[in-house]
Scaffold this active site. Sequence first.
Site, PDB file in Angstrom:
ATOM      1  N   LYS A  87       0.846  -1.205   0.000  1.00  0.00           N
ATOM      2  CA  LYS A  87       0.000   0.000   0.000  1.00  0.00           C
ATOM      3  C   LYS A  87       0.872   1.242   0.000  1.00  0.00           C
ATOM      4  O   LYS A  87       1.694   1.448   0.900  1.00  0.00           O
ATOM      5  CB  LYS A  87      -0.917   0.020   1.224  1.00  0.00           C
ATOM      6  CG  LYS A  87      -2.159  -0.824   1.043  1.00  0.00           C
ATOM      7  CD  LYS A  87      -3.011  -0.808   2.286  1.00  0.00           C
ATOM      8  CE  LYS A  87      -4.117   0.208   2.223  1.00  0.00           C
ATOM      9  NZ  LYS A  87      -5.046   0.055   3.388  1.00  0.00           N
TER      10      LYS A  87
HETATM   11  O1  G3P Z   1      -9.444   0.751   3.983  1.00  0.00           O
HETATM   12  C1  G3P Z   1      -9.137   1.974   4.556  1.00  0.00           C
HETATM   13  C2  G3P Z   1      -9.754   2.067   5.887  1.00  0.00           C
HETATM   14  O2  G3P Z   1      -9.057   1.292   6.807  1.00  0.00           O
HETATM   15  C3  G3P Z   1      -9.919   3.453   6.379  1.00  0.00           C
HETATM   16  O3  G3P Z   1     -11.125   3.436   7.003  1.00  0.00           O
HETATM   17  O4  G3P Z   1     -12.846   4.201   8.541  1.00  0.00           O
HETATM   18  O5  G3P Z   1     -10.439   4.856   8.913  1.00  0.00           O
HETATM   19  O6  G3P Z   1     -11.740   5.859   7.059  1.00  0.00           O
HETATM   20  P1  G3P Z   1     -11.561   4.670   7.935  1.00  0.00           P
END
Ligand code: G3P
Length: 219
Positions: A87
């Site tokens: 990533k």
């Molecule tokens: O896949 C990306 C994810 O882990 C981010 O999610 O909820 O932190 O925006 P969030």
Amino acid sequence: MKIFLDTANIQEIRDGARLGVISGVTTNPSLASAEGIGNPESYKAAVREIADIVDGPISVEVISLDAKGMIDEGREISSWIDNPWVKIPSTKDGFEAISVLSSEGIQINQTLCFSVNQAILGSQAGSTAVSPFIGRLDDIGLEGIDLIKDIVAVYKEHNIETKVLAASIRHTLHCTLAAHAGAHISTIPYKVLTQMIEHPLTATGVERFKADWEKMAGK
Ligand code: G3P
């Protein structure tokens, strides 16, 4: 649309994998840190354990912000397991790192994508998948799912093979809408996976079938 689990929690990954619906896992430094993983060695151990559980790509994020650091980390990460997706963030240094690593045959999950233009650049640099963050766009008052629709349309228009991986999914409707929009993959928290299973009519239906059967059987 394939479903990946967005977690570094080994128990959640084991529980999800048993259902036979998970094709990969995505992790990031925040998810790793939530599991008490705070250094490269414990991240590596956790990633190896995840790869033993799930037969599919496991996304592991670089920590460096400069291209050289990302390239070094990406090469190192790619030696940890059989099917890594490194990533790399959608930054200037990130695109340079994507370009170098992808030319070496390393699979890239281009993360923190918030625009069609970033998705176009990533596809040209060699990203295997691009991860638009739906929930974080919703957080700032935008319609995150529109970005999925737009990237899918542009990639289709230009026969671009980079996969669209809907990320930052917060609830079940995000997942349904990402599927409608043509995302190739949605990466979802374990909680959303369990919510996708549930429906009150399924719950009352199985109870009623069981009760009717037992009535007939004289129980
Ligand atoms: O896949 C990306 C994810 O882990 C981010 O999610 O909820 O932190 O925006 P969030």
